[in-house]
Write a protein that holds these residues in place. Structure first.
Motif, PDB file in Angstrom:
ATOM      1  N   LEU A 321      -7.352  38.822  14.239  1.00  0.00           N
ATOM      2  CA  LEU A 321      -6.356  39.510  13.418  1.00  0.00           C
ATOM      3  C   LEU A 321      -5.096  38.698  13.185  1.00  0.00           C
ATOM      4  CD1 LEU A 321      -6.631  43.140  14.856  1.00  0.00           C
ATOM      5  CD2 LEU A 321      -7.453  42.335  12.645  1.00  0.00           C
ATOM      6  N   THR A 322      -4.721  37.872  14.153  1.00  0.00           N
ATOM      7  CA  THR A 322      -3.450  37.146  14.045  1.00  0.00           C
ATOM      8  C   THR A 322      -3.628  35.659  13.799  1.00  0.00           C
ATOM      9  OG1 THR A 322      -3.255  36.612  16.414  1.00  0.00           O
ATOM     10  CG2 THR A 322      -2.447  38.788  15.687  1.00  0.00           C
ATOM     11  N   GLY A 323      -4.768  35.107  14.186  1.00  0.00           N
ATOM     12  CA  GLY A 323      -4.977  33.670  14.093  1.00  0.00           C
ATOM     13  C   GLY A 323      -4.264  32.868  15.162  1.00  0.00           C
ATOM     14  N   GLU A 324      -3.623  33.543  16.106  1.00  0.00           N
ATOM     15  CA  GLU A 324      -2.858  32.829  17.128  1.00  0.00           C
ATOM     16  C   GLU A 324      -3.782  32.112  18.112  1.00  0.00           C
ATOM     17  OE1 GLU A 324       0.362  34.739  19.114  1.00  0.00           O
ATOM     18  OE2 GLU A 324       0.892  35.961  17.369  1.00  0.00           O
ATOM     19  N   ASP A 325      -3.462  30.852  18.394  1.00  0.00           N
ATOM     20  CA  ASP A 325      -4.298  30.037  19.264  1.00  0.00           C
ATOM     21  C   ASP A 325      -4.333  30.561  20.701  1.00  0.00           C
ATOM     22  OD1 ASP A 325      -4.977  28.340  17.206  1.00  0.00           O
ATOM     23  OD2 ASP A 325      -3.404  26.881  17.653  1.00  0.00           O
ATOM     24  N   LYS A 326      -3.220  31.177  21.149  1.00  0.00           N
ATOM     25  CA  LYS A 326      -3.207  31.620  22.542  1.00  0.00           C
ATOM     26  C   LYS A 326      -4.278  32.665  22.784  1.00  0.00           C
ATOM     27  CE  LYS A 326       0.152  35.460  22.547  1.00  0.00           C
ATOM     28  NZ  LYS A 326       1.413  35.961  23.129  1.00  0.00           N
ATOM     29  N   TYR A 327      -4.562  33.490  21.791  1.00  0.00           N
ATOM     30  CA  TYR A 327      -5.595  34.507  21.981  1.00  0.00           C
ATOM     31  C   TYR A 327      -6.989  33.881  22.005  1.00  0.00           C
ATOM     32  CZ  TYR A 327      -1.870  37.878  21.112  1.00  0.00           C
ATOM     33  OH  TYR A 327      -0.700  38.616  21.186  1.00  0.00           O
ATOM     34  N   ALA A 328      -7.178  32.836  21.229  1.00  0.00           N
ATOM     35  CA  ALA A 328      -8.460  32.120  21.294  1.00  0.00           C
ATOM     36  C   ALA A 328      -8.645  31.497  22.670  1.00  0.00           C
ATOM     37  CB  ALA A 328      -8.530  31.053  20.210  1.00  0.00           C
ATOM     38  N   GLN A 329      -7.561  30.954  23.218  1.00  0.00           N
ATOM     39  CA  GLN A 329      -7.636  30.368  24.555  1.00  0.00           C
ATOM     40  C   GLN A 329      -7.881  31.432  25.609  1.00  0.00           C
ATOM     41  OE1 GLN A 329      -7.873  27.291  25.618  1.00  0.00           O
ATOM     42  NE2 GLN A 329      -7.970  28.006  27.743  1.00  0.00           N
ATOM     43  N   TRP A 330      -7.181  32.552  25.511  1.00  0.00           N
ATOM     44  CA  TRP A 330      -7.405  33.639  26.464  1.00  0.00           C
ATOM     45  C   TRP A 330      -8.837  34.160  26.364  1.00  0.00           C
ATOM     46  CZ3 TRP A 330      -2.425  37.162  25.886  1.00  0.00           C
ATOM     47  CH2 TRP A 330      -1.329  36.471  26.414  1.00  0.00           C
ATOM     48  N   HIS A 331      -9.323  34.266  25.139  1.00  0.00           N
ATOM     49  CA  HIS A 331     -10.706  34.719  24.975  1.00  0.00           C
ATOM     50  C   HIS A 331     -11.674  33.755  25.638  1.00  0.00           C
ATOM     51  CE1 HIS A 331     -14.624  34.914  22.886  1.00  0.00           C
ATOM     52  NE2 HIS A 331     -14.462  36.204  23.085  1.00  0.00           N
ATOM     53  N   ARG A 332     -11.449  32.466  25.441  1.00  0.00           N
ATOM     54  CA  ARG A 332     -12.328  31.484  26.071  1.00  0.00           C
ATOM     55  C   ARG A 332     -12.282  31.619  27.593  1.00  0.00           C
ATOM     56  NH1 ARG A 332     -14.729  26.507  24.850  1.00  0.00           N
ATOM     57  NH2 ARG A 332     -13.878  26.553  22.725  1.00  0.00           N
ATOM     58  N   GLN A 333     -11.082  31.799  28.147  1.00  0.00           N
ATOM     59  CA  GLN A 333     -10.960  31.955  29.597  1.00  0.00           C
ATOM     60  C   GLN A 333     -11.701  33.205  30.078  1.00  0.00           C
ATOM     61  OE1 GLN A 333      -6.345  30.833  29.387  1.00  0.00           O
ATOM     62  NE2 GLN A 333      -6.960  31.340  31.473  1.00  0.00           N
ATOM     63  N   ALA A 334     -11.470  34.336  29.404  1.00  0.00           N
ATOM     64  CA  ALA A 334     -12.100  35.583  29.826  1.00  0.00           C
ATOM     65  C   ALA A 334     -13.608  35.518  29.657  1.00  0.00           C
ATOM     66  CB  ALA A 334     -11.524  36.749  29.023  1.00  0.00           C
ATOM     67  N   HIS A 335     -14.056  35.015  28.513  1.00  0.00           N
ATOM     68  CA  HIS A 335     -15.491  34.916  28.243  1.00  0.00           C
ATOM     69  C   HIS A 335     -16.167  33.977  29.234  1.00  0.00           C
ATOM     70  CE1 HIS A 335     -19.171  34.397  25.732  1.00  0.00           C
ATOM     71  NE2 HIS A 335     -19.128  33.186  26.258  1.00  0.00           N
ATOM     72  N   ASP A 336     -15.614  32.779  29.383  1.00  0.00           N
ATOM     73  CA  ASP A 336     -16.270  31.786  30.225  1.00  0.00           C
ATOM     74  C   ASP A 336     -16.317  32.228  31.683  1.00  0.00           C
ATOM     75  OD1 ASP A 336     -16.537  30.331  27.928  1.00  0.00           O
ATOM     76  OD2 ASP A 336     -15.171  28.711  28.499  1.00  0.00           O
ATOM     77  N   TRP A 337     -15.241  32.857  32.169  1.00  0.00           N
ATOM     78  CA  TRP A 337     -15.260  33.297  33.567  1.00  0.00           C
ATOM     79  C   TRP A 337     -16.285  34.404  33.761  1.00  0.00           C
ATOM     80  CZ3 TRP A 337     -14.815  37.283  36.974  1.00  0.00           C
ATOM     81  CH2 TRP A 337     -14.632  36.930  38.312  1.00  0.00           C
ATOM     82  N   ALA A 338     -16.272  35.381  32.885  1.00  0.00           N
ATOM     83  CA  ALA A 338     -17.214  36.494  33.033  1.00  0.00           C
ATOM     84  C   ALA A 338     -18.656  36.017  32.930  1.00  0.00           C
ATOM     85  CB  ALA A 338     -16.929  37.561  31.970  1.00  0.00           C
ATOM     86  N   TYR A 339     -18.936  35.180  31.967  1.00  0.00           N
ATOM     87  CA  TYR A 339     -20.318  34.746  31.758  1.00  0.00           C
ATOM     88  C   TYR A 339     -20.790  33.742  32.800  1.00  0.00           C
ATOM     89  CZ  TYR A 339     -21.496  37.341  27.581  1.00  0.00           C
ATOM     90  OH  TYR A 339     -21.829  38.364  26.717  1.00  0.00           O
ATOM     91  N   SER A 340     -19.874  33.202  33.569  1.00  0.00           N
ATOM     92  CA  SER A 340     -20.301  32.315  34.656  1.00  0.00           C
ATOM     93  C   SER A 340     -20.470  33.059  35.975  1.00  0.00           C
ATOM     94  CB  SER A 340     -19.291  31.178  34.841  1.00  0.00           C
ATOM     95  OG  SER A 340     -18.032  31.671  35.266  1.00  0.00           O
ATOM     96  N   HIS A 341     -20.146  34.365  36.008  1.00  0.00           N
ATOM     97  CA  HIS A 341     -20.212  35.101  37.259  1.00  0.00           C
ATOM     98  C   HIS A 341     -21.024  36.390  37.207  1.00  0.00           C
ATOM     99  CE1 HIS A 341     -16.636  32.535  37.957  1.00  0.00           C
ATOM    100  NE2 HIS A 341     -16.953  32.638  39.232  1.00  0.00           N
ATOM    101  N   PHE A 342     -20.986  37.133  36.115  1.00  0.00           N
ATOM    102  CA  PHE A 342     -21.593  38.464  36.101  1.00  0.00           C
ATOM    103  C   PHE A 342     -23.065  38.516  35.700  1.00  0.00           C
ATOM    104  CE2 PHE A 342     -17.178  39.835  36.237  1.00  0.00           C
ATOM    105  CZ  PHE A 342     -17.249  40.976  37.021  1.00  0.00           C
ATOM    106  N   PRO A 343     -23.548  37.710  34.760  1.00  0.00           N
ATOM    107  CA  PRO A 343     -24.939  37.881  34.324  1.00  0.00           C
ATOM    108  C   PRO A 343     -25.939  37.571  35.431  1.00  0.00           C
ATOM    109  CG  PRO A 343     -23.673  36.664  32.686  1.00  0.00           C
ATOM    110  CD  PRO A 343     -22.811  36.743  33.912  1.00  0.00           C
ATOM    111  N   ASP A 344     -27.008  38.356  35.473  1.00  0.00           N
ATOM    112  CA  ASP A 344     -28.124  38.118  36.383  1.00  0.00           C
ATOM    113  C   ASP A 344     -29.215  37.423  35.579  1.00  0.00           C
ATOM    114  OD1 ASP A 344     -30.262  38.125  38.097  1.00  0.00           O
ATOM    115  OD2 ASP A 344     -30.209  40.266  38.532  1.00  0.00           O
TER     116      ASP A 344
END
Length: 391
Positions: A321-344
């Motif tokens: 919605l905003t195009g702000e880079d910080k949100y892309a970075q936060w998304h990468r952090q949240a996505h990468d951490w979750a997907y490296s720990h939660f999936p079986d």
């Protein structure tokens, strides 16, 4: 977020939904004997408790109807949603007062009712999607009834005594937040006539009472006039819950073309990312204290699945919605951490409960609280936003 990253994320979310999450629940969670869904599943999908949470019956019904309406009109999905709604109709209402149960046996005998009415809001969105899928008036009527019961109980409840006395009255963010999400769903599925009214009212309540610019915080529980309650309950923040509410408001802003709503949602995300993101280990913490004091609940620093799901959605939507880079970075952090720990990767789906450092706390894939909802909703919405609505 370049096109290559965007396409990689589409593949992860779409394939995770259709090839992993949905097959897991279809293979292990369907009760072909008594109707409805099993959700108390072990790591490999084996059933470890046959009791049924009404939240999960309604959420699963919504999910399968949503998939039928918006992904592919598979008869299997429609029939599962119809069976889920039949279980709700036949077993999940208390005939003495019309309220819904929270916890029933496999064959629908009532065990427990909560003082709050969240079973009703999840039932409302389930019936709404089935009304859209089938065109049947019965489901439309049920959706309206459930939504009205939800708001009436929270605003005018007289039949259920509170677990609190009148000594320290408070208000929580759960009701206005869930009113926004439920009204959004019903506006889309059945054209709920007063949806905008309920959404506007709820956003105003959150802005007036729960947003605290002076301390840059979204308060989960406040006094009736919005004041901070300087006790354990009042100081406890739920970052994932506030972040979930943030994307509900951002999404409403997108639908209306209202930049003020988008800004409010992004502000909520900013404040609660700063308070909830675990700088040491990664991931969103479950509870934190508004003043940085120790939290009373012993699971405060665990990593539950759903706050990570909601943070993935909120950061992605904020970036789109905003195009702000910080949100892309936060998304990468949240996505990468979750997907490296939660999936079986062996048995499918996600684990629900990790320790703070990301190590496994429980092999449960579901219970009365975890079922086919937060994860598949995240996968579906993120795929949809990236590929369709916001491309």
């Amino acid at each position: 977020m370049d096109l290559e990253r965007r396409q990689a994320l589409i593949d992860v979310y779409r394939d995770g939904l259709l090839r992993d999450t949905i097959p897991f629940w279809c293979n292990h969670g369907i009760d072909y004997k008594d109707g409805g869904f099993f959700t108390s599943l072990n790591r490999d999908g084996t059933i470890i408790d046959t009791d049924k949470g009404v939240w999960q019956q309604a959420r699963a019904t919504w999910l399968f109807a949503e998939l039928y309406n918006n992904v592919e009109p598979r008869d299997e999905w429609l029939q599962l949603a119809i069976r889920g709604a039949a279980f709700l109709d036949q077993h999940c209402y208390d005939s003495t007062d019309g309220r819904m149960w929270f916890h029933v046996t496999q064959d629908g005998q009532p065990i427990r009712k909560r003082r709050y009415a969240y079973s009703e809001c999840f039932a409302a969105i389930a019936y709404g999607e089935l009304a859209l899928a089938t065109g049947e008036a019965h489901y439309r009527e049920r959706a309206n009834q459930a939504f009205n019961r939800f708001v009436d109980h929270n605003l005018n409840s007289v039949e259920a005594s509170s677990k609190f006395t009148a000594t320290r009255p408070s208000r929580g963010m759960g009701f206005p937040m869930m009113t926004i999400a439920t009204a959004q769903e019903l506006r889309q599925s059945i054209g709920l006539v007063d949806a905008d009214h309920w959404i506007d009212r709820s956003v105003a309540t959150i802005r007036e009472f729960h947003l605290k610019p002076d301390i840059e915080c979204v308060m989960e529980t406040v006094g009736v006039d919005g004041q901070l309650l300087d006790h354990f309950d009042g100081r406890t923040l739920n970052p994932g819950h506030a972040i979930e509410g943030a994307w509900f408001i951002m999404w409403e802003g997108h639908l209306r073309g209202d930049t003020n709503l988008i800004e409010t949602g992004c502000q909520m995300l900013d404040w609660m990312w700063n308070r909830g993101w675990d700088e040491k280990h990664g991931g969103i913490l479950y509870f934190v204290d508004v003043r940085g004091l120790p939290v009373q609940e012993y699971w405060h620093d665990m990593k539950f699945w759903w706050p990570q799901n909601e943070t993935i959605l909120a950061t992605l939507l904020a970036h789109l919605l905003t195009g702000e880079d910080k949100y892309a970075q936060w998304h990468r952090q949240a996505h990468d951490w979750a997907y490296s720990h939660f999936p079986d990767h062996k048995h499918g789906e996600w684990f629900g409960y990790l320790h703070r450092d990301g190590s496994l706390s429980s092999e449960l894939k579901g219970n009365l609280w975890k079922g086919p909802f937060h994860l598949p909703r995240m996968q579906y919405m993120a795929w949809r936003w990236l590929e369709k609505d916001l491309f």
